[in-house]
Design a protein around this motif. Structure first.
Motif, PDB file in Angstrom:
ATOM      1  N   ASP A   1       1.715   8.803  -4.199  1.00 20.98           N
ATOM      2  CA  ASP A   1       0.462   8.216  -4.664  1.00 20.98           C
ATOM      3  C   ASP A   1      -0.221   9.009  -5.777  1.00 20.98           C
ATOM      4  O   ASP A   1      -0.498   8.472  -6.841  1.00 20.98           O
ATOM      5  CB  ASP A   1      -0.512   8.061  -3.483  1.00 20.98           C
ATOM      6  CG  ASP A   1       0.042   7.158  -2.394  1.00 20.98           C
ATOM      7  OD1 ASP A   1       0.586   6.094  -2.735  1.00 20.98           O
ATOM      8  OD2 ASP A   1      -0.070   7.506  -1.208  1.00 20.98           O
TER       9      ASP A   1
ATOM     10  N   PHE B   1       7.218  -2.670  -3.826  1.00 20.07           N
ATOM     11  CA  PHE B   1       6.457  -2.333  -5.022  1.00 20.07           C
ATOM     12  C   PHE B   1       7.372  -2.037  -6.210  1.00 20.07           C
ATOM     13  O   PHE B   1       6.968  -2.179  -7.356  1.00 20.07           O
ATOM     14  CB  PHE B   1       5.530  -1.139  -4.765  1.00 20.07           C
ATOM     15  CG  PHE B   1       4.236  -1.510  -4.104  1.00 20.07           C
ATOM     16  CD1 PHE B   1       3.104  -1.765  -4.854  1.00 20.07           C
ATOM     17  CD2 PHE B   1       4.143  -1.607  -2.721  1.00 20.07           C
ATOM     18  CE1 PHE B   1       1.901  -2.106  -4.254  1.00 20.07           C
ATOM     19  CE2 PHE B   1       2.964  -1.953  -2.105  1.00 20.07           C
ATOM     20  CZ  PHE B   1       1.832  -2.208  -2.877  1.00 20.07           C
TER      21      PHE B   1
ATOM     22  N   ASN C   1      10.116   4.239  -6.233  1.00 20.66           N
ATOM     23  CA  ASN C   1       9.809   3.435  -5.051  1.00 20.66           C
ATOM     24  C   ASN C   1      11.075   2.863  -4.415  1.00 20.66           C
ATOM     25  O   ASN C   1      11.189   2.826  -3.194  1.00 20.66           O
ATOM     26  CB  ASN C   1       8.839   2.303  -5.408  1.00 20.66           C
ATOM     27  CG  ASN C   1       7.415   2.781  -5.444  1.00 20.66           C
ATOM     28  OD1 ASN C   1       7.120   3.851  -5.937  1.00 20.66           O
ATOM     29  ND2 ASN C   1       6.511   1.973  -4.929  1.00 20.66           N
TER      30      ASN C   1
ATOM     31  N   GLY D   1      -3.055   0.236  -3.594  1.00 17.83           N
ATOM     32  CA  GLY D   1      -2.174   0.873  -2.617  1.00 17.83           C
ATOM     33  C   GLY D   1      -2.236   2.381  -2.688  1.00 17.83           C
ATOM     34  O   GLY D   1      -2.254   3.064  -1.651  1.00 17.83           O
ATOM     35  N   LYS D   2      -2.271   2.916  -3.910  1.00 19.87           N
ATOM     36  CA  LYS D   2      -2.350   4.371  -4.072  1.00 19.87           C
ATOM     37  C   LYS D   2      -3.674   4.902  -3.503  1.00 19.87           C
ATOM     38  O   LYS D   2      -3.700   5.887  -2.774  1.00 19.87           O
ATOM     39  CB  LYS D   2      -2.254   4.778  -5.552  1.00 19.87           C
ATOM     40  CG  LYS D   2      -1.023   4.277  -6.276  1.00 19.87           C
ATOM     41  CD  LYS D   2       0.226   4.906  -5.755  1.00 19.87           C
ATOM     42  CE  LYS D   2       1.439   4.398  -6.501  1.00 19.87           C
ATOM     43  NZ  LYS D   2       2.649   4.438  -5.693  1.00 19.87           N
TER      44      LYS D   2
ATOM     45  N   GLY E   1      -3.771   4.553   0.251  1.00 20.13           N
ATOM     46  CA  GLY E   1      -2.865   5.536   0.847  1.00 20.13           C
ATOM     47  C   GLY E   1      -3.486   6.918   0.896  1.00 20.13           C
ATOM     48  O   GLY E   1      -3.433   7.609   1.924  1.00 20.13           O
TER      49      GLY E   1
ATOM     50  N   MET F   1       7.887  -1.560   2.617  1.00 17.78           N
ATOM     51  CA  MET F   1       6.700  -1.871   1.818  1.00 17.78           C
ATOM     52  C   MET F   1       6.735  -1.139   0.478  1.00 17.78           C
ATOM     53  O   MET F   1       6.448  -1.725  -0.563  1.00 17.78           O
ATOM     54  CB  MET F   1       5.431  -1.522   2.600  1.00 17.78           C
ATOM     55  CG  MET F   1       5.205  -2.417   3.796  1.00 17.78           C
ATOM     56  SD  MET F   1       3.866  -1.888   4.885  1.00 17.78           S
ATOM     57  CE  MET F   1       2.540  -1.570   3.769  1.00 17.78           C
TER      58      MET F   1
END
Length: 128
Positions: A109, A56, A17, A80-81, A84, A52
């Protein structure tokens, strides 16, 4: 299940990330060109996305250092995954986003889902 065995996954997620986020912040125009996203994504949008994603990294690093204490952070990562993936699928099927963005979703993701889900399942069992 021992949640400690997931530490390498979270260190890897933190590194990924951080690198991906910094990469698209610094090289946004090149990324847009490389992925043929000129008509879909602007430089500022991709840079904000990179910021963003980069944030993470810190959460994943905390989980890697202390999986028991910070286990609940992975719920945020999992959300989030899943958002997404579902957002990409919705907009790709709608014709708003190109399907070649799927490579980004795959690496950002999808590849992390098994570790996140297994970790969360194991951390809940160890809480009981």
């Amino acid at each position: 299940m021992r949640v400690d065995k997931f530490r390498p996954w979270f260190y890897a997620a933190a590194a990924y990330n951080l690198l991906w986020g910094l990469g698209v912040i610094v090289f946004a125009q090149q990324a847009i060109s490389m992925w043929s996203l000129q008509e879909f994504v602007s430089v500022p949008f991709l840079q904000v996305l990179g910021m963003m994603v980069g944030v993470f990294a810190y959460g994943y690093w905390l989980v890697a250092r202390d999986p028991v204490r910070y286990a609940d952070f992975i719920w945020i990562g999992l959300a989030g995954k899943l958002f997404g993936i579902s957002g990409f699928l919705f907009y790709a099927f709608s014709g708003v986003l190109p399907w070649n963005m799927g490579w980004m979703i795959l690496f950002n993701d999808v590849v992390w889902l098994p570790a996140f889900v297994l970790f969360l399942a194991g951390s809940r069992k160890s809480d009981a």
